[in-house]
Motif scaffolding. Structure first.
Motif, mmCIF file in Angstrom:
data_model
loop_
_atom_site.group_PDB
_atom_site.id
_atom_site.type_symbol
_atom_site.label_atom_id
_atom_site.label_comp_id
_atom_site.label_asym_id
_atom_site.label_seq_id
_atom_site.Cartn_x
_atom_site.Cartn_y
_atom_site.Cartn_z
ATOM 1 N N SER A 120 -8.341 -15.117 -10.840
ATOM 2 C CA SER A 120 -8.394 -13.704 -10.471
ATOM 3 C C SER A 120 -8.648 -12.858 -11.728
ATOM 4 C CB SER A 120 -7.060 -13.297 -9.854
ATOM 5 O OG SER A 120 -6.060 -13.370 -10.839
ATOM 6 N N VAL A 172 0.796 -3.702 -15.965
ATOM 7 C CA VAL A 172 2.078 -3.754 -16.675
ATOM 8 C C VAL A 172 2.410 -5.165 -17.131
ATOM 9 C CG1 VAL A 172 3.085 -1.660 -15.691
ATOM 10 C CG2 VAL A 172 3.419 -3.810 -14.516
ATOM 11 N N GLN A 173 1.994 -6.163 -16.343
ATOM 12 C CA GLN A 173 2.233 -7.548 -16.785
ATOM 13 C C GLN A 173 1.493 -7.848 -18.086
ATOM 14 O OE1 GLN A 173 1.027 -10.241 -13.668
ATOM 15 N NE2 GLN A 173 2.657 -9.646 -12.268
ATOM 16 N N THR A 212 -0.058 -3.035 -10.990
ATOM 17 C CA THR A 212 1.044 -3.995 -11.127
ATOM 18 C C THR A 212 0.660 -5.127 -12.082
ATOM 19 O OG1 THR A 212 0.306 -5.133 -9.127
ATOM 20 C CG2 THR A 212 2.072 -3.546 -8.865
ATOM 21 N N LEU A 213 -0.638 -5.417 -12.200
ATOM 22 C CA LEU A 213 -1.079 -6.444 -13.148
ATOM 23 C C LEU A 213 -1.183 -5.860 -14.549
ATOM 24 C CD1 LEU A 213 -3.856 -8.109 -10.997
ATOM 25 C CD2 LEU A 213 -1.534 -8.884 -11.355
ATOM 26 N N ARG A 223 5.844 -12.393 -4.135
ATOM 27 C CA ARG A 223 5.919 -11.594 -5.358
ATOM 28 C C ARG A 223 7.149 -10.694 -5.395
ATOM 29 N NH1 ARG A 223 0.772 -8.177 -6.028
ATOM 30 N NH2 ARG A 223 1.138 -8.366 -8.248
ATOM 31 N N GLU A 254 -3.929 -1.739 -3.763
ATOM 32 C CA GLU A 254 -4.650 -2.294 -4.894
ATOM 33 C C GLU A 254 -5.913 -2.989 -4.398
ATOM 34 O OE1 GLU A 254 -1.593 -3.116 -8.278
ATOM 35 O OE2 GLU A 254 -1.076 -4.324 -6.562
ATOM 36 N N SER A 255 -6.678 -3.541 -5.327
ATOM 37 C CA SER A 255 -7.923 -4.213 -4.950
ATOM 38 C C SER A 255 -7.653 -5.238 -3.858
ATOM 39 C CB SER A 255 -8.526 -4.970 -6.135
ATOM 40 O OG SER A 255 -8.188 -4.388 -7.339
ATOM 41 N N GLU A 313 9.346 -5.536 -11.869
ATOM 42 C CA GLU A 313 8.196 -6.342 -12.192
ATOM 43 C C GLU A 313 7.891 -7.351 -11.116
ATOM 44 O OE1 GLU A 313 7.073 -8.349 -16.041
ATOM 45 O OE2 GLU A 313 8.217 -6.543 -16.568
ATOM 46 N N LEU A 314 6.622 -7.392 -10.752
ATOM 47 C CA LEU A 314 6.217 -8.362 -9.749
ATOM 48 C C LEU A 314 5.779 -9.608 -10.470
ATOM 49 C CD1 LEU A 314 4.140 -6.179 -7.330
ATOM 50 C CD2 LEU A 314 6.564 -6.721 -7.291
ATOM 51 N N SER A 315 6.182 -10.754 -9.941
ATOM 52 C CA SER A 315 5.710 -11.978 -10.554
ATOM 53 C C SER A 315 4.407 -12.369 -9.873
ATOM 54 C CB SER A 315 6.761 -13.076 -10.375
ATOM 55 O OG SER A 315 7.172 -13.092 -9.034
ATOM 56 N N GLY A 316 3.546 -13.008 -10.610
ATOM 57 C CA GLY A 316 2.330 -13.550 -10.028
ATOM 58 C C GLY A 316 1.346 -12.504 -9.558
ATOM 59 N N GLU A 317 0.397 -12.953 -8.768
ATOM 60 C CA GLU A 317 -0.692 -12.110 -8.335
ATOM 61 C C GLU A 317 -0.760 -12.122 -6.817
ATOM 62 O OE1 GLU A 317 -4.049 -12.332 -10.618
ATOM 63 O OE2 GLU A 317 -2.902 -12.819 -12.403
ATOM 64 N N PRO A 318 -1.484 -11.168 -6.253
ATOM 65 C CA PRO A 318 -1.572 -11.145 -4.792
ATOM 66 C C PRO A 318 -2.159 -12.456 -4.281
ATOM 67 C CG PRO A 318 -2.629 -9.211 -5.760
ATOM 68 C CD PRO A 318 -2.247 -10.104 -6.888
ATOM 69 N N ASP A 370 -5.438 -3.863 -11.562
ATOM 70 C CA ASP A 370 -4.520 -3.072 -10.764
ATOM 71 C C ASP A 370 -3.248 -2.770 -11.546
ATOM 72 O OD1 ASP A 370 -5.889 -2.722 -8.392
ATOM 73 O OD2 ASP A 370 -5.459 -4.758 -7.766
ATOM 74 N N TYR A 415 7.360 -3.182 -2.495
ATOM 75 C CA TYR A 415 6.022 -3.074 -3.067
ATOM 76 C C TYR A 415 5.730 -1.627 -3.471
ATOM 77 C CZ TYR A 415 0.989 -3.302 -3.614
ATOM 78 O OH TYR A 415 -0.276 -3.201 -4.113
ATOM 79 N N ARG A 471 -6.095 -12.577 -19.069
ATOM 80 C CA ARG A 471 -5.155 -13.372 -19.864
ATOM 81 C C ARG A 471 -5.893 -14.450 -20.651
ATOM 82 N NH1 ARG A 471 0.383 -13.516 -17.553
ATOM 83 N NH2 ARG A 471 0.372 -11.834 -16.071
#
Lengths: 323, 328
Positions: free
Chosen positions: A154, A189-190, A186-187, B289, B48-49, B269-274, A184, B248, A160
């Protein structure tokens, strides 16, 4: 000592209308082990500045004057071969678009091994290092994923991988050009959290370019604000964001809707447009759009000290400064 | 009075074309969305996307076919409406596309671009010079712009031209897909202020599609949060910002870094991706997530539950809305 020390750098582009003065007397530093942010809107010269640092400039670009000192040595006087040896080892870069950074027809592992071409390691060792780097940027199951192609990842994962590749040679300076803009929130901030951790681990300095004030505030130690090809303010993020000295910085912060908590149907804006960089105004570059301009603004201001380590190019600061 | 636009259980399904040997399947980009847009009000769809927000908007504008459900505009069913009849309705339902310069033909002048709707709708006999002037004034551009070409104007000005063109025929419903994406913050406000002013003047209903919560906060009355093709939360904008019900939503709010280095970070914080919409998780689709995940979330599908003035799709909103959970 600063890893990167840029002094009075001016760059222009040859255009049919005349020279477009994209950067004028830009002075800024990236101190050792720190993250310096450059913030500015479209046309402020962020991209020109990066291309001048790594010397990958458009054919019609011309450096008028100035120095780009990397670890004390001026990069502008280096030969192309010397620059090539520097890129990817001492200075590396992460670009904006993670979808287009990688070669689509080679596996990620192959690409990560290929970029270690300078090292005299066995292929197995190179592969091991690639695995370690992927693990470091937080890609689960790195061993297996090395055999996959970029399209199998993705956008967040690809960025990364780009960061892992950029840090592979443990560079002294990492230049990140809007690395989270295409991702996006949420990504985003990661990735930012990961960059901060990596910087601690590897100890490199980072030059981080963004138009997003919130990201700069969260990630950076110092910030440089650019407008229409000039540095208008620089200092620690705390000084610049809490006590903005330049009217442009102040206006920019006010416009950020993240700042405005109370619902309004009339959001602040900065009226007007950036000046034409071919025929520049004589005085202050921001005067046209500034709400506190006065007689002195007909002359170009110089950088004045607002407080220790915090400077801005505004006559109002120079006036307050004790003689 | 019933709403101007009523969307009920809409699904948008795309056929997936595989290679020569792979089987052909379908993907559900929008899975069962219901919402109402009232006359003169603004509804913001945030996601989001890949959340299906643009697909939903395009289905309302008749650019995608909704496979199931119903889209009622003033009580008239839009799904399966023949193109010829939809064309009539395009005076009232207009769409503003994401890429401002790309959506303007480079060969046409601004005047022909903003008066094109009149010609398409068979009203080309009007005095187009006067109309062009009126529209440019309306969006705050000088009348001389009529003679220019798209490459001669800035990104912000191109957006204004997009607004002028969308509003040329005095529509009732404007669908704006990411109206501020790619704009600098200093002019982003101009665009939102313009939409707010025109809404007040024309009594326009607006459906805004965006991934930017900051945009939604100021301009919308109601907000709906989409994740993997579903609404996971909906409510009056201020309510959702003050008391989000779905984790979410909270994560989205928290992922919006403030321009203040000392800001108190309430970082969820959300772990991982959609996950891929081809392999939807069982139970609550967000559970892979979710930082507050419970055993039940991976098995039971949460239903749409009313709460206060809004509604959400979460089994345990009380778990994390407790203050100590949020503060930790």
């Amino acid at each position: 000592m600063a890893v990167l020390d840029i002094r009075d750098l001016s760059v222009s582009y040859a255009t049919p209308r005349g020279a477009l003065k994209a950067l004028r007397d830009v002075t800024m530093k990236v101190p050792e082990g720190k993250i310096t942010g450059i913030v500015g809107e479209s046309g402020c010269g962020k991209s020109t500045l990066i291309s001048a640092i790594i010397r990958l400039m458009a054919p019609n670009a011309k450096v008028g004057s100035g120095e780009v000192r990397f670890k004390g040595e001026d990069l502008l006087s280096r030969s192309e071969a010397e620059m090539r040896a520097l890129r990817g080892t001492e200075i590396s870069m992460v670009f904006q678009d993670p979808m287009q950074t990688h070669n689509p027809v080679l596996t990620v592992g192959r690409q990560m091994i290929d970029i270690q071409y300078r090292d005299k390691l066995s292929k197995a060792d190179k592969r091991k290092r690639a695995t370690e780097m992927l693990a470091l940027v937080g890609i689960p199951d790195p061993q297996a994923r090395l055999n996959q192609y970029p399209f199998e990842f993705s956008g967040g994962m690809r960025q990364r991988i780009a960061i892992a590749m950029a840090l592979m040679a443990k560079p002294s300076l990492l230049i990140a050009d809007e690395p989270t803009t295409a991702l996006d929130a949420t990504l985003e901030v990661q990735i930012i959290k990961r960059l901060r951790e990596l910087q601690d681990e590897i100890g490199c300095s980072i030059l981080f370019i963004s138009h997003h004030l919130g990201v700069i505030a969260e990630l950076c130690d110092e910030v440089v604000v650019m407008y229409a090809g000039e540095v208008v303010e620089s200092g620690t993020v705390r000084d610049v964001f809490h006590n903005p000295a330049h009217p442009y910085t102040r206006a920019l912060l006010e416009c950020d809707p993240g700042h405005i908590k109370v619902r309004t149907r009339n959001l602040p804006t900065i009226p007007g447009n950036i000046p034409d960089l071919v025929s520049l105004p004589t005085g202050c570059i921001f005067a046209d759009r500034c709400d506190v301009r006065y007689d002195a603004c007909g002359a170009r201001p110089v950088m004045a000290t607002a407080s220790s380590g915090h400077q801005a190019a505004c006559h109002l600061i120079a006036e307050k400064e004790p003689a | 009075m019933s709403a101007l636009l009523q969307i009920r259980d809409v699904f948008v399904r795309f056929r997936l074309r595989g290679g020569i040997f792979s089987s052909v399947g379908t993907i559900d980009a929008v899975t069962g969305v219901s919402l109402d847009i009232e006359e003169g009000k603004t509804y913001g769809i945030v996601g989001e996307s890949g959340s299906g927000k643009t697909t939903l908007a395009r289905a309302v504008a008749g650019l995608h076919h909704a496979s199931e459900g119903s889209i009622l505009y003033r009580g008239q069913e839009l799904r399966d409406l023949p193109e010829a009849e939809f064309r009539e309705l395009r005076r009232e339902i207009v769409m503003m596309f994401q890429d401002p310069i790309g959506s303007l033909s480079p060969r046409l002048t601004i005047k022909s671009l903003i008066t094109e709707p009149f010609r398409i709708q068979g009203m080309g006999d009007r005095d187009l010079d006067t109309e062009a002037k009126r529209l440019l004034t309306m969006v705050g551009l000088p009348a001389e712009f009529a003679a220019r070409y798209p490459y001669q104007i800035s990104g912000g000005q191109a957006r204004r031209v997009g607004v002028a063109r969308a509003l040329a025929l005095d529509p009732k419903l404007l669908i704006a897909d990411e109206p501020t994406a790619g704009l600098d913050v200093s002019i982003q406000g101009e665009m939102l202020n313009l939409l707010a002013r025109l809404q007040d003047e024309m009594g326009l209903a607006i459906m805004i599609i965006t991934h930017n919560l900051n945009v939604v906060r100021h301009i919308t009355d109601t907000v709906g949060i989409m994740y993997m093709g579903k609404l996971v939360e909906e409510g009056p904008t201020e309510e959702v910002f003050a008391r989000p019900q779905h984790p979410y939503t909270l994560a989205l709010l928290a992922a919006n870094p403030e321009p203040d280095p000392d800001a108190q970070l309430m970082r969820v914080e959300l772990s991982g991706e959609p996950p891929s919409i081809l392999r939807r998780p069982k139970g609550c689709e967000f559970h892979t997530r979710c930082p507050f995940v419970q055993p039940r979330c991976s098995t039971d599908v949460p239903v749409w539950t009313a709460a206060g003035e809004g509604a959400h799709r979460c089994h345990f909103p009380e778990i994390w809305t407790r203050e100590e959970a949020v503060a930790s």
